[in-house]
Design a protein around this motif. Sequence first.
Motif, PDB file in Angstrom:
ATOM      1  N   GLY A 155      -3.503 -44.348  -5.323  1.00  0.00           N
ATOM      2  CA  GLY A 155      -3.465 -45.562  -6.125  1.00  0.00           C
ATOM      3  C   GLY A 155      -2.230 -45.731  -6.974  1.00  0.00           C
ATOM      4  N   LYS A 156      -1.270 -44.818  -6.823  1.00  0.00           N
ATOM      5  CA  LYS A 156      -0.051 -44.902  -7.629  1.00  0.00           C
ATOM      6  C   LYS A 156       1.177 -45.012  -6.737  1.00  0.00           C
ATOM      7  CE  LYS A 156      -1.758 -42.436 -11.698  1.00  0.00           C
ATOM      8  NZ  LYS A 156      -1.460 -41.356 -12.687  1.00  0.00           N
ATOM      9  N   GLN A 157       2.262 -45.445  -7.342  1.00  0.00           N
ATOM     10  CA  GLN A 157       3.519 -45.545  -6.618  1.00  0.00           C
ATOM     11  C   GLN A 157       4.163 -44.169  -6.470  1.00  0.00           C
ATOM     12  OE1 GLN A 157       5.945 -48.467  -8.681  1.00  0.00           O
ATOM     13  NE2 GLN A 157       5.265 -50.063  -7.282  1.00  0.00           N
ATOM     14  N   ARG A 158       4.972 -44.031  -5.422  1.00  0.00           N
ATOM     15  CA  ARG A 158       5.718 -42.796  -5.249  1.00  0.00           C
ATOM     16  C   ARG A 158       6.738 -42.675  -6.384  1.00  0.00           C
ATOM     17  NH1 ARG A 158       7.928 -41.299   0.672  1.00  0.00           N
ATOM     18  NH2 ARG A 158       5.728 -41.850   1.028  1.00  0.00           N
ATOM     19  N   GLU A 159       6.847 -41.477  -6.951  1.00  0.00           N
ATOM     20  CA  GLU A 159       7.771 -41.257  -8.064  1.00  0.00           C
ATOM     21  C   GLU A 159       8.632 -40.033  -7.813  1.00  0.00           C
ATOM     22  OE1 GLU A 159       5.690 -40.334 -11.712  1.00  0.00           O
ATOM     23  OE2 GLU A 159       4.618 -38.648 -10.836  1.00  0.00           O
ATOM     24  N   LEU A 160       9.827 -40.075  -8.399  1.00  0.00           N
ATOM     25  CA  LEU A 160      10.733 -38.938  -8.311  1.00  0.00           C
ATOM     26  C   LEU A 160      10.230 -37.823  -9.223  1.00  0.00           C
ATOM     27  CD1 LEU A 160      13.448 -37.662  -7.382  1.00  0.00           C
ATOM     28  CD2 LEU A 160      14.469 -38.714  -9.415  1.00  0.00           C
ATOM     29  N   VAL A 161      10.135 -36.624  -8.673  1.00  0.00           N
ATOM     30  CA  VAL A 161       9.753 -35.449  -9.451  1.00  0.00           C
ATOM     31  C   VAL A 161      10.994 -34.690  -9.911  1.00  0.00           C
ATOM     32  CG1 VAL A 161       8.537 -33.242  -9.403  1.00  0.00           C
ATOM     33  CG2 VAL A 161       7.579 -35.230  -8.211  1.00  0.00           C
ATOM     34  N   ALA A 162      11.899 -34.419  -8.968  1.00  0.00           N
ATOM     35  CA  ALA A 162      13.112 -33.667  -9.292  1.00  0.00           C
ATOM     36  C   ALA A 162      14.141 -33.924  -8.213  1.00  0.00           C
ATOM     37  CB  ALA A 162      12.806 -32.179  -9.387  1.00  0.00           C
ATOM     38  N   GLY A 163      15.404 -33.874  -8.609  1.00  0.00           N
ATOM     39  CA  GLY A 163      16.492 -34.054  -7.669  1.00  0.00           C
ATOM     40  C   GLY A 163      17.564 -33.010  -7.890  1.00  0.00           C
ATOM     41  N   ILE A 164      18.356 -32.752  -6.839  1.00  0.00           N
ATOM     42  CA  ILE A 164      19.437 -31.774  -6.939  1.00  0.00           C
ATOM     43  C   ILE A 164      20.592 -32.240  -6.081  1.00  0.00           C
ATOM     44  CG2 ILE A 164      18.411 -30.342  -5.111  1.00  0.00           C
ATOM     45  CD1 ILE A 164      19.529 -27.884  -6.688  1.00  0.00           C
ATOM     46  N   SER A 165      21.788 -32.210  -6.661  1.00  0.00           N
ATOM     47  CA  SER A 165      22.977 -32.625  -5.940  1.00  0.00           C
ATOM     48  C   SER A 165      23.475 -31.502  -5.040  1.00  0.00           C
ATOM     49  CB  SER A 165      24.066 -33.030  -6.928  1.00  0.00           C
ATOM     50  OG  SER A 165      24.576 -31.874  -7.568  1.00  0.00           O
ATOM     51  N   SER A 166      24.459 -31.809  -4.214  1.00  0.00           N
ATOM     52  CA  SER A 166      25.027 -30.787  -3.343  1.00  0.00           C
ATOM     53  C   SER A 166      25.690 -29.678  -4.151  1.00  0.00           C
ATOM     54  CB  SER A 166      26.039 -31.416  -2.385  1.00  0.00           C
ATOM     55  OG  SER A 166      27.056 -32.092  -3.116  1.00  0.00           O
ATOM     56  N   GLY A 167      26.120 -30.001  -5.363  1.00  0.00           N
ATOM     57  CA  GLY A 167      26.752 -29.015  -6.233  1.00  0.00           C
ATOM     58  C   GLY A 167      25.785 -28.270  -7.119  1.00  0.00           C
ATOM     59  N   GLY A 168      24.501 -28.651  -7.057  1.00  0.00           N
ATOM     60  CA  GLY A 168      23.494 -27.927  -7.835  1.00  0.00           C
ATOM     61  C   GLY A 168      23.072 -28.582  -9.136  1.00  0.00           C
ATOM     62  N   THR A 169      23.593 -29.755  -9.435  1.00  0.00           N
ATOM     63  CA  THR A 169      23.150 -30.462 -10.637  1.00  0.00           C
ATOM     64  C   THR A 169      21.733 -30.978 -10.430  1.00  0.00           C
ATOM     65  OG1 THR A 169      25.404 -31.143 -11.154  1.00  0.00           O
ATOM     66  CG2 THR A 169      23.621 -32.373 -12.207  1.00  0.00           C
ATOM     67  N   THR A 170      20.876 -30.742 -11.420  1.00  0.00           N
ATOM     68  CA  THR A 170      19.463 -31.091 -11.283  1.00  0.00           C
ATOM     69  C   THR A 170      19.030 -32.147 -12.289  1.00  0.00           C
ATOM     70  OG1 THR A 170      18.808 -29.307 -12.778  1.00  0.00           O
ATOM     71  CG2 THR A 170      18.892 -28.789 -10.432  1.00  0.00           C
ATOM     72  N   ASN A 171      17.963 -32.853 -11.939  1.00  0.00           N
ATOM     73  CA  ASN A 171      17.320 -33.764 -12.876  1.00  0.00           C
ATOM     74  C   ASN A 171      15.829 -33.748 -12.608  1.00  0.00           C
ATOM     75  OD1 ASN A 171      18.308 -35.465 -10.437  1.00  0.00           O
ATOM     76  ND2 ASN A 171      16.682 -36.721 -11.319  1.00  0.00           N
ATOM     77  N   TYR A 172      15.048 -33.993 -13.663  1.00  0.00           N
ATOM     78  CA  TYR A 172      13.597 -33.883 -13.579  1.00  0.00           C
ATOM     79  C   TYR A 172      12.918 -35.062 -14.248  1.00  0.00           C
ATOM     80  CZ  TYR A 172      14.516 -28.961 -12.530  1.00  0.00           C
ATOM     81  OH  TYR A 172      14.959 -27.792 -11.958  1.00  0.00           O
ATOM     82  N   ALA A 173      11.736 -35.397 -13.744  1.00  0.00           N
ATOM     83  CA  ALA A 173      10.879 -36.339 -14.449  1.00  0.00           C
ATOM     84  C   ALA A 173      10.428 -35.685 -15.752  1.00  0.00           C
ATOM     85  CB  ALA A 173       9.668 -36.693 -13.595  1.00  0.00           C
ATOM     86  N   ASP A 174      10.270 -36.478 -16.793  1.00  0.00           N
ATOM     87  CA  ASP A 174       9.862 -35.936 -18.092  1.00  0.00           C
ATOM     88  C   ASP A 174       8.549 -35.167 -17.985  1.00  0.00           C
ATOM     89  OD1 ASP A 174      11.073 -38.726 -20.120  1.00  0.00           O
ATOM     90  OD2 ASP A 174      12.083 -36.949 -19.338  1.00  0.00           O
TER      91      ASP A 174
END
Length: 120
Positions: A42-61
């Motif tokens: 019942g929910k939309q797809r959401e980003l959990v975490a991402g990583i660049s080719s160089g290793g930079t990461t980002n996360y959902a709060d």
Amino acid sequence: QVQLVGSGGGLVQPGGSLRLSCRASGNIFSINTMGWYRQAPGKQRELVAGISSGGTTNYADSVKGRFTISRDNAKNTMYLQMNSLKPEDTAVYYCNAVIRTADWILRNYWGQGTQVTVSS
């Protein structure tokens, strides 16, 4: 042809841990950004975490401090270590990758999804 195959989901109790893996195979020249998404009923797809080719990461709060994304470029594989799991983490988890194939075309690819259920 390029395939993304995710694995590692399952049933775990609250507070437990799981490790997801996603391996890319096929006619790959290079892999750019990779990421994990999830979709609960019942929910939309959401980003959990991402990583660049160089290793930079980002996360959902909602997962910061609990989940860790990583990748092994030599194996064309990405991982998601999930600790301190909560019932609200229950969802189908999809891996995603932006891949340049040997014919020099850049495309967005999705894995088939793996179910993570957090329940006592």
